[in-house]
Design an enzyme around this catalytic site. Structure first.
Site, PDB file in Angstrom:
ATOM      1  N   ARG A  99       0.855  -1.185   0.000  1.00  0.00           N
ATOM      2  CA  ARG A  99       0.000   0.000   0.000  1.00  0.00           C
ATOM      3  C   ARG A  99       0.893   1.238   0.000  1.00  0.00           C
ATOM      4  O   ARG A  99       1.921   1.287   0.679  1.00  0.00           O
ATOM      5  CB  ARG A  99      -0.917   0.022   1.227  1.00  0.00           C
ATOM      6  CG  ARG A  99      -2.071  -0.961   1.186  1.00  0.00           C
ATOM      7  CD  ARG A  99      -3.092  -0.636   0.082  1.00  0.00           C
ATOM      8  NE  ARG A  99      -4.223  -1.536   0.052  1.00  0.00           N
ATOM      9  CZ  ARG A  99      -4.341  -2.588  -0.763  1.00  0.00           C
ATOM     10  NH1 ARG A  99      -3.384  -2.875  -1.626  1.00  0.00           N
ATOM     11  NH2 ARG A  99      -5.433  -3.326  -0.745  1.00  0.00           N
ATOM     12  N   GLU A 158      -3.903   7.001  -4.330  1.00  0.00           N
ATOM     13  CA  GLU A 158      -4.063   6.615  -5.739  1.00  0.00           C
ATOM     14  C   GLU A 158      -5.528   6.722  -6.194  1.00  0.00           C
ATOM     15  O   GLU A 158      -6.420   6.564  -5.362  1.00  0.00           O
ATOM     16  CB  GLU A 158      -3.526   5.179  -5.963  1.00  0.00           C
ATOM     17  CG  GLU A 158      -4.247   4.105  -5.182  1.00  0.00           C
ATOM     18  CD  GLU A 158      -3.575   2.731  -5.326  1.00  0.00           C
ATOM     19  OE1 GLU A 158      -2.336   2.637  -5.215  1.00  0.00           O
ATOM     20  OE2 GLU A 158      -4.322   1.770  -5.527  1.00  0.00           O
ATOM     21  N   HIS A 194      -1.220  -0.142  -9.858  1.00  0.00           N
ATOM     22  CA  HIS A 194      -1.837  -1.106  -8.927  1.00  0.00           C
ATOM     23  C   HIS A 194      -2.326  -2.358  -9.679  1.00  0.00           C
ATOM     24  O   HIS A 194      -3.518  -2.666  -9.686  1.00  0.00           O
ATOM     25  CB  HIS A 194      -2.992  -0.447  -8.157  1.00  0.00           C
ATOM     26  CG  HIS A 194      -3.352  -1.185  -6.899  1.00  0.00           C
ATOM     27  ND1 HIS A 194      -3.862  -0.558  -5.791  1.00  0.00           N
ATOM     28  CD2 HIS A 194      -3.287  -2.505  -6.559  1.00  0.00           C
ATOM     29  CE1 HIS A 194      -4.103  -1.456  -4.842  1.00  0.00           C
ATOM     30  NE2 HIS A 194      -3.753  -2.648  -5.294  1.00  0.00           N
TER      31      HIS A 194
HETATM   32  C1  DGY Z   1      -5.718  -6.370  -2.702  1.00  0.00           C
HETATM   33  O1  DGY Z   1      -6.283  -7.447  -2.876  1.00  0.00           O
HETATM   34  O2  DGY Z   1      -5.606  -5.851  -1.593  1.00  0.00           O
HETATM   35  C2  DGY Z   1      -5.189  -5.708  -3.931  1.00  0.00           C
HETATM   36  O3  DGY Z   1      -4.273  -4.716  -3.631  1.00  0.00           O
HETATM   37  C3  DGY Z   1      -6.335  -5.147  -4.736  1.00  0.00           C
HETATM   38  O4  DGY Z   1      -6.933  -4.108  -4.025  1.00  0.00           O
END
Ligand code: DGY
Length: 321
Positions: A240, A269, A287
């Site tokens: 993250r 983001e 992402h």
């Molecule tokens: C998750 O599964 O947490 C991925 O980052 C998609 O949001």
């Protein structure tokens, strides 16, 4: 599964996942695939029993408090759950479920792609060729940092971290990690445990960030921790964006204190710190850690398995509140 359970499906999930929703539930879909938040999310939830959503849909304490009484379960299409206030959900008696496990390999692949791309200057080299700036091979052109024999430090040795470790071993790297506790030997597979995250930074020739985002971990990789890294370190984040202090990383990338970075996630983001885009020594992805057909289907089916179990009166294995 009784078809009369009313499911709000907030995003355009893969076609096979939507087909299963339609087969098993009475659904409201979002064909425009807009990201519903706040009052819109609350309003759309009216007259539904459960919500199937993704990390863009923010279930803050206020949103949870305002959800219609009919809502009993929240199933997120993600392993990360920082977009859901779990305390508020528990207080409200909501069942919340996520999709761990099924995205470990795909996310580790992207982490490794970023480790390679950052260390071998893929983004900069690609730009050079496309811009017509390549004047021919030279012995010292685009020299990167090799992986063989280097230390790969993994912050967060859960399922994704362990897959990154597996790939690192195949590249001849020594694996180091920090976790709340050391793994059993058969999971650690020789990886060296560091009780303190700061100690891990000191051996991070290559750093892969794979831990969950919690309030305590906000801006974990700050100026002080960057100062602990060995020279020419490579940093990759597929977890993250909030785990990195962007100003500190940008300063270190500019000064050369950090050789390069690969980032798949950003604080706030899809917005990102604009200075990243001006830097040659950072690889930027939107992402896409779990973005394979197989993985996104598996995430969707896991999220639906969770809902099926809940509405069958069972405790879903991926219950998080
Ligand atoms: C998750 O599964 O947490 C991925 O980052 C998609 O949001």
């Amino acid at each position: 599964m009784p078809k009369n359970i009313r499911l709000l499906v907030t995003r355009q999930f893969p076609a096979d996942v939507l087909a299963r929703c339609e087969r098993d539930y009475t659904c409201t879909f979002n064909p425009e695939d807009t990201n519903w938040i706040g009052d819109e999310l609350i309003g759309r939830a009216a007259d539904h029993d459960a919500i199937f959503f993704s990390s863009g849909n923010k279930f803050t304490a206020d949103v949870i408090a305002a959800l219609p009484k009919s809502i009993k379960a929240l199933s997120t299409f993600s392993v990360g759950h920082e977009h859901i206030d779990l305390t508020a959900a528990t207080e409200r008696g909501l069942m919340v479920m996520n999709t761990p496990g099924v995205l470990n390999e795909a996310t580790a692949d992207i982490a490794f792609m970023l480790l390679l791309s950052a260390s071998r200057r893929a983004s900069e080299a690609n730009r050079m060729v496309r811009n017509g700036d390549w004047v021919g091979w030279t012995p010292t052109q685009m020299l990167g940092v090799g992986m063989q024999g280097k230390r790969l430090a993994i912050l967060g040795m859960g399922g994704i971290g362990r897959e990154v470790a597996k790939r690192g071993r195949a590249f001849g790297m020594t694996i180091h990690y920090h976790n709340r506790s050391a793994l059993p030997d058969n999971d650690a597979k020789g990886a060296i445990y560091h009780k303190s995250a700061d100690e891990l930074m000191k051996v991070a020739d290559f750093l892969s960030i794979n831990c969950p985002m919690t309030p305590e971990m906000m801006k974990f990789l700050n100026e002080d921790r960057i100062a602990l890294l060995p020279p020419n370190a490579i940093i990759v984040n597929t977890a993250r964006g909030g785990l990195i202090d962007d100003e500190a990383l940008i300063a270190a990338l500019k000064s050369g204190r950090v050789f390069a970075a690969g980032l798949d996630v950003f604080d706030g983001e899809p917005n990102l710190h604009p200075e990243y885009c001006d830097l040659n020594n950072v690889v930027l992805l939107p992402h896409v850690g779990s973005a394979t057909v197989e993985t996104r289907n598996a995430m969707g089916f896991t999220a639906l398995d969770n809902l099926d179990a809940f509405f069958d009166g069972k405790i879903p294995i991926n219950r998080i509140s």
